[in-house]
Design a protein around this motif. Structure first.
Motif, short mmCIF file in Angstrom:
data_model
loop_
_atom_site.label_atom_id
_atom_site.label_comp_id
_atom_site.label_asym_id
_atom_site.label_seq_id
_atom_site.Cartn_x
_atom_site.Cartn_y
_atom_site.Cartn_z
N MET A 211 1.22 -1.33 0.13
CA MET A 211 0.00 0.18 -0.03
C MET A 211 0.65 1.43 0.11
O MET A 211 2.09 1.12 0.25
N ARG A 212 0.27 1.63 -0.94
CA ARG A 212 1.31 3.59 -1.01
C ARG A 212 0.23 4.87 -0.14
O ARG A 212 -0.58 5.26 0.09
N VAL A 213 1.40 5.43 0.40
CA VAL A 213 1.08 6.27 1.67
C VAL A 213 1.89 8.14 1.40
O VAL A 213 2.98 7.90 1.08
N LEU A 214 1.55 8.70 1.41
CA LEU A 214 1.77 10.96 1.95
C LEU A 214 1.73 10.82 2.75
O LEU A 214 0.38 10.81 3.24
N VAL A 215 2.43 11.13 3.31
CA VAL A 215 3.38 11.90 4.55
C VAL A 215 3.35 13.34 4.32
O VAL A 215 4.28 13.14 3.44
N VAL A 216 2.39 14.36 5.35
CA VAL A 216 2.59 15.39 4.75
C VAL A 216 2.68 15.79 5.76
O VAL A 216 1.54 15.98 7.11
N GLU A 217 3.97 16.86 5.80
CA GLU A 217 4.73 16.96 8.15
C GLU A 217 5.79 17.96 7.89
O GLU A 217 6.60 17.00 7.26
N LEU B 184 -0.39 19.42 -1.89
CA LEU B 184 -1.17 19.20 -2.30
C LEU B 184 -0.76 18.28 -4.08
O LEU B 184 -1.69 17.75 -4.32
N PHE B 185 0.15 19.27 -4.55
CA PHE B 185 -0.11 18.61 -5.64
C PHE B 185 0.93 17.10 -5.97
O PHE B 185 -0.06 16.49 -6.39
N MET B 186 1.39 16.50 -4.28
CA MET B 186 1.25 14.76 -4.36
C MET B 186 0.08 13.83 -4.81
O MET B 186 0.02 13.05 -5.21
N LEU B 187 -0.54 14.58 -4.01
CA LEU B 187 -2.17 13.81 -3.22
C LEU B 187 -2.85 14.09 -4.79
O LEU B 187 -3.09 13.17 -5.08
N SER B 188 -3.01 15.13 -5.71
CA SER B 188 -3.38 15.41 -7.02
C SER B 188 -2.68 14.72 -7.94
O SER B 188 -3.62 14.63 -8.45
N GLU B 189 -1.71 14.19 -8.04
CA GLU B 189 -1.31 13.01 -9.44
C GLU B 189 -0.74 12.23 -8.80
O GLU B 189 -0.57 11.74 -9.92
N HIS B 190 -0.80 11.73 -7.97
CA HIS B 190 -0.66 10.30 -7.86
C HIS B 190 -1.14 9.69 -7.51
O HIS B 190 -2.29 9.87 -6.16
N PRO B 191 -0.73 8.03 -7.55
CA PRO B 191 -2.72 7.59 -6.64
C PRO B 191 -1.70 7.16 -5.39
O PRO B 191 -1.49 5.69 -5.31
N TYR B 192 -2.74 6.88 -3.97
CA TYR B 192 -2.84 6.79 -2.95
C TYR B 192 -3.59 6.27 -2.39
O TYR B 192 -4.68 6.39 -2.47
N ASP B 193 -3.48 5.14 -1.29
CA ASP B 193 -4.36 4.55 -0.93
C ASP B 193 -4.24 5.26 0.63
O ASP B 193 -5.29 5.37 0.84
N VAL B 194 -4.12 5.65 0.88
CA VAL B 194 -4.33 6.52 2.35
C VAL B 194 -3.27 7.79 2.18
O VAL B 194 -1.90 7.91 1.97
N ALA B 195 -3.53 8.89 2.83
CA ALA B 195 -2.43 10.08 3.01
C ALA B 195 -2.70 10.41 4.31
O ALA B 195 -3.56 10.33 5.52
N GLU C 185 -1.06 -0.29 -12.08
CA GLU C 185 -2.16 0.82 -11.06
C GLU C 185 -0.59 -0.71 -10.02
O GLU C 185 -0.78 -0.42 -8.73
N LEU C 186 -0.72 -1.33 -10.14
CA LEU C 186 -0.10 -2.31 -8.78
C LEU C 186 1.20 -1.85 -8.93
O LEU C 186 2.24 -1.77 -7.21
N THR C 187 2.20 -1.43 -9.80
CA THR C 187 3.79 -0.85 -9.23
C THR C 187 3.49 0.32 -8.76
O THR C 187 4.28 1.34 -7.68
N GLU C 188 2.21 1.33 -9.06
CA GLU C 188 1.52 2.55 -8.39
C GLU C 188 2.05 2.47 -6.90
O GLU C 188 1.55 3.89 -6.29
N HIS C 189 1.14 1.48 -6.62
CA HIS C 189 0.11 1.45 -5.16
C HIS C 189 1.55 0.47 -4.08
O HIS C 189 1.41 0.93 -3.05
N ILE C 190 2.76 -0.16 -4.88
CA ILE C 190 3.34 -0.97 -3.94
C ILE C 190 5.14 0.15 -4.39
O ILE C 190 5.90 -0.83 -3.06
N TYR C 191 4.74 0.99 -5.27
CA TYR C 191 6.58 1.82 -4.79
C TYR C 191 6.47 2.71 -4.78
O TYR C 191 5.08 3.82 -4.70
N ASP C 192 7.27 3.70 -4.44
CA ASP C 192 7.07 4.66 -4.91
C ASP C 192 7.19 5.63 -6.02
O ASP C 192 7.68 4.98 -6.58
#
Length: 224
Positions: A1-7, A37-48, A173-180
């Protein structure tokens, strides 16, 4: 699963990056709201996971703008604000859950996993398909109650397939969700992982747990 962390706290950002990677998540990082915001808008994440007090664009505005762009990624907000009305503001902005700082790592992981399951329509942390069982809490895959030894990436592939049992998942899709975000999407590594999983899940070749739909992708066999 791919996660975005904004901190914006570099120490906490590193801590979260390490924690999530140790639990088989692929992690992308942003240290300000505009970049987040740019990353969240441009990439498929499973959770942020998004902090409220961010530079350039605060977390609440980030979430509002993302939802206005129809970004449906589940969002967990981190906040040092413990007043009830401030938590309500975060949820009203479009967040799905919140966690107050300081927090326990175990609680953050549990909330992140719960959001991913909820988004996939899975309430039970243990997902089953015939004799195959995937425990998303223990991060274990078993067949007929026998636990299999998997690499981190093999687990990520199987977890994504099991969370989307009715969907044909493309290699991209698999690649996008398991790799950065900077992984080579043209790599054939997904085919390698699928081959390994088939051998581990079905050494006798009788179960056929993962279907290949030529030119489209993979899915869990619906007839298990």
């Amino acid at each position: 699963m791919r996660v975005l962390v904004v901190e914006d706290d570099s120490r906490l950002l590193t801590q979260l990056d390490t924690l999530l990677q140790q639990h088989s998540f692929s992690v992308d990082l942003a240290d300000d709201g505009q970049n987040g915001l740019f990353m969240l808008s441009e990439h498929p994440y499973d959770v942020a996971v998004i902090d409220i007090g961010l530079p350039r664009l605060d977390g609440l505005s980030l979430i509002q703008k993302a939802r206005q762009q129809d970004v449906r990624t589940p969002i967990l907000i981190l906040t040092a604000r413990d007043r009830w009305h401030e938590k309500v503001q975060g949820l009203d902005a479009g967040a799905d859950d919140y966690l107050t700082k300081p927090f326990h790592n175990e609680e953050l992981l549990a909330r992140v996993k719960a959001l991913i399951r909820r988004a996939a329509g899975q309430v039970n942390p243990v997902i089953s398909a015939g004799p195959i069982s995937l425990d998303t809490v223990a991060q274990q895959l078993s067949v007929d109650n026998t636990v299999l030894e998997l690499t981190g990436y093999e687990y990520r592939v199987m977890e994504y397939l099991m969370l989307n049992p009715q969907k044909i998942i493309s290699k991209t899709e698999l690649t996008e969700h398991i790799y950065d975000q900077d992984f080579d999407l043209d790599s054939n590594v997904i085919e390698v992982f699928i081959g390994r999983l088939r051998k581990k899940l079905d050494p006798a070749g009788s179960l056929q747990p993962i279907e290949t739909r030529r030119g489209r992708g993979y899915r869990i066999n619906p007839n298990l």
